[in-house]
Scaffold this active site. Structure first.
Site, short mmCIF file in Angstrom:
data_model
loop_
_atom_site.label_atom_id
_atom_site.label_comp_id
_atom_site.label_asym_id
_atom_site.label_seq_id
_atom_site.Cartn_x
_atom_site.Cartn_y
_atom_site.Cartn_z
N GLN A 1 4.60 -5.67 6.80
CA GLN A 1 4.55 -5.00 5.49
C GLN A 1 3.89 -3.62 5.60
O GLN A 1 4.19 -2.73 4.82
CB GLN A 1 3.78 -5.85 4.48
CG GLN A 1 4.49 -7.10 4.01
CD GLN A 1 4.14 -8.32 4.82
OE1 GLN A 1 3.84 -8.21 6.02
NE2 GLN A 1 4.18 -9.48 4.21
N ASP B 1 -4.88 -11.68 -2.43
CA ASP B 1 -3.96 -12.65 -3.04
C ASP B 1 -4.69 -13.67 -3.89
O ASP B 1 -4.14 -14.21 -4.85
CB ASP B 1 -3.14 -13.34 -1.96
CG ASP B 1 -2.13 -12.35 -1.40
OD1 ASP B 1 -2.51 -11.58 -0.49
OD2 ASP B 1 -1.00 -12.31 -1.89
O1 MRU Z 1 3.16 -11.98 1.81
P1 MRU Z 1 3.01 -10.80 0.90
O2 MRU Z 1 3.72 -9.58 1.38
O3 MRU Z 1 3.35 -11.14 -0.53
O4 MRU Z 1 1.45 -10.51 0.98
C1 MRU Z 1 0.93 -9.41 0.28
C2 MRU Z 1 -0.50 -9.21 0.52
O5 MRU Z 1 -1.16 -9.95 1.22
C3 MRU Z 1 -1.12 -8.09 -0.24
O6 MRU Z 1 -2.09 -7.46 0.51
C4 MRU Z 1 -1.75 -8.67 -1.51
O7 MRU Z 1 -0.79 -9.43 -2.20
C5 MRU Z 1 -2.29 -7.65 -2.38
S1 MRU Z 1 -1.02 -6.85 -3.28
C6 MRU Z 1 -1.65 -5.74 -4.37
#
Ligand code: MRU
Length: 349
Positions: free
Chosen positions: A201, A242
């Site tokens: 990501q 999260d």
């Molecule tokens: O697996 P993902 O891409 O949904 O994980 C996203 C993250 O861990 C982000 O850092 C988190 O959701 C914060 S988003 C503002």
């Protein structure tokens, strides 16, 4: 001065949800229309939409979609409500770790339970509420950005992990919201983005959105952070979250914990940027946060190409939990929470 980001990740349009298809980034910046509740469940699970606040809004839109579908079944109002509440609970199971999903779906459930309207009226109220949550998300992120900008030193370099940007929210971002607000005041700040294996990501999404907004970004692989910290090239770490437990322990993308340990060792401040909806006061500590286990293929393959021998064993937790003692502060829309988190979080709620 306010930073104007070009990105709107998800929005309710007429009777469907329109979102950026994040599985295509950085090769394509395209939108997909989600027109049924089950499609939304799959969009969340397969990470067409991802990032805690964004999947919260997606979940809320999913309830609108299920409500529209059930309205076509000629059910009594009572049966409509009962079936819709079941669908809402099902939607909450699309991904387990980010509590914003459960939070937003619960907001929709409150509408369903408390409404005095007929079926069409309930749908109208649900849609109205989801649009309100969308708009509030951007406003909240801007507040997080403004509070957070105060901790970014002039000309400083911010390290971030994963993507906590406009593409992880409705727009603007949490950790990258801080970057945007800081950059609006001081265009000499810089960003280092961790690649964030396995799904990359950081490489795919964080660099994409910062380049799109003309904010300078340097991509590094996950193992490089201590090297640059030792060299004095990182001034502050800011990541998203999260789920944050009542004691401040924070679940974020796998690898965050390692970055936090490295930051502590090098005396570099480590901040979480997250809305209050990410704080789960029902759990005492990070031990209680459910950690998503994702497919082995995310580890064994990159862009559809196998990168290791057949037959290796794979474990792929999507998130880890950073203990509260490694966290300098939690940047929220109500200000920056400091330790003792148990006390400061309890005071906020
Ligand atoms: O697996 P993902 O891409 O949904 O994980 C996203 C993250 O861990 C982000 O850092 C988190 O959701 C914060 S988003 C503002």
């Amino acid at each position: 001065m306010e930073f104007q980001s070009k990105i709107k990740t998800i929005e309710w349009v007429d009777n469907y949800s329109k979102m950026v298809d994040q599985t295509k980034i950085p090769y394509e910046y395209s939108f997909i229309n989600i027109t049924s509740g089950d499609e939304m469940f799959t969009a969340i699970r397969t990470m067409i939409v991802r990032g805690a606040p964004a999947i919260g809004i997606a979940g809320a839109h999913g309830i609108n979609l299920y409500a529209q579908e059930l309205a076509k079944k000629n059910l009594t109002r009572e049966d409509f409500v009962c079936e819709l509440l079941q669908k809402a609970d099902y939607m909450k199971t699309s991904r387990p770790t980010a509590v914003n999903l459960m939070w937003a779906v619960e907001k929709q459930k409150e509408i369903i339970k408390n409404s005095n309207s007929d079926i069409n009226g309930i749908i109208e109220e649900l849609v109205k509420n989801s649009i309100k949550l969308e708009n509030e998300d951007i406003e909240i992120n801007k507040k997080i950005g403004d509070y957070g900008a105060q901790i970014v030193p002039k000309g400083g370099t911010i390290l971030t992990h994963c993507n906590a940007g406009a593409l992880a929210t409705v727009g603007y971002g949490t950790a990258l919201g801080v970057v945007r607000s800081a950059y609006a005041n001081d265009n000499t700040i810089k960003v280092f983005a961790d690649e964030t294996r396995p799904r990359q990501q950081g490489a795919r999404i964080t660099t994409f959105e910062l380049v799109m907004d003309n904010i300078p970004v340097t991509l590094i692989t996950d193992g490089m952070c201590s090297y640059f910290m030792k060299k004095g090239m990182i001034d502050v770490v800011i990541v998203g979250a999260d789920r944050i437990a009542a004691n401040g322990d924070t679940a974020n993308k796998i690898g965050t914990y390692t970055v936090a340990i490295a930051a502590k060792y090098h005396n570099i401040p480590f901040y979480i940027a997250a809305p209050l909806s990410t704080i789960d006061t029902s759990i005492k500590s990070g031990d209680e946060i459910p950690i998503e286990e994702r497919s082995a293929e995310e580890v064994t393959h990159i862009n559809g190409q196998r990168i290791c021998a057949e037959g290796v064993n794979i474990i792929n937790p999507g998130f880890d939990v950073t203990p509260n003692e490694l966290i300098t502060g939690i940047i929220t829309e109500k200000g920056i929470i400091k330790p003792d988190y148990k006390k400061s979080i309890a005071e906020l709620f």
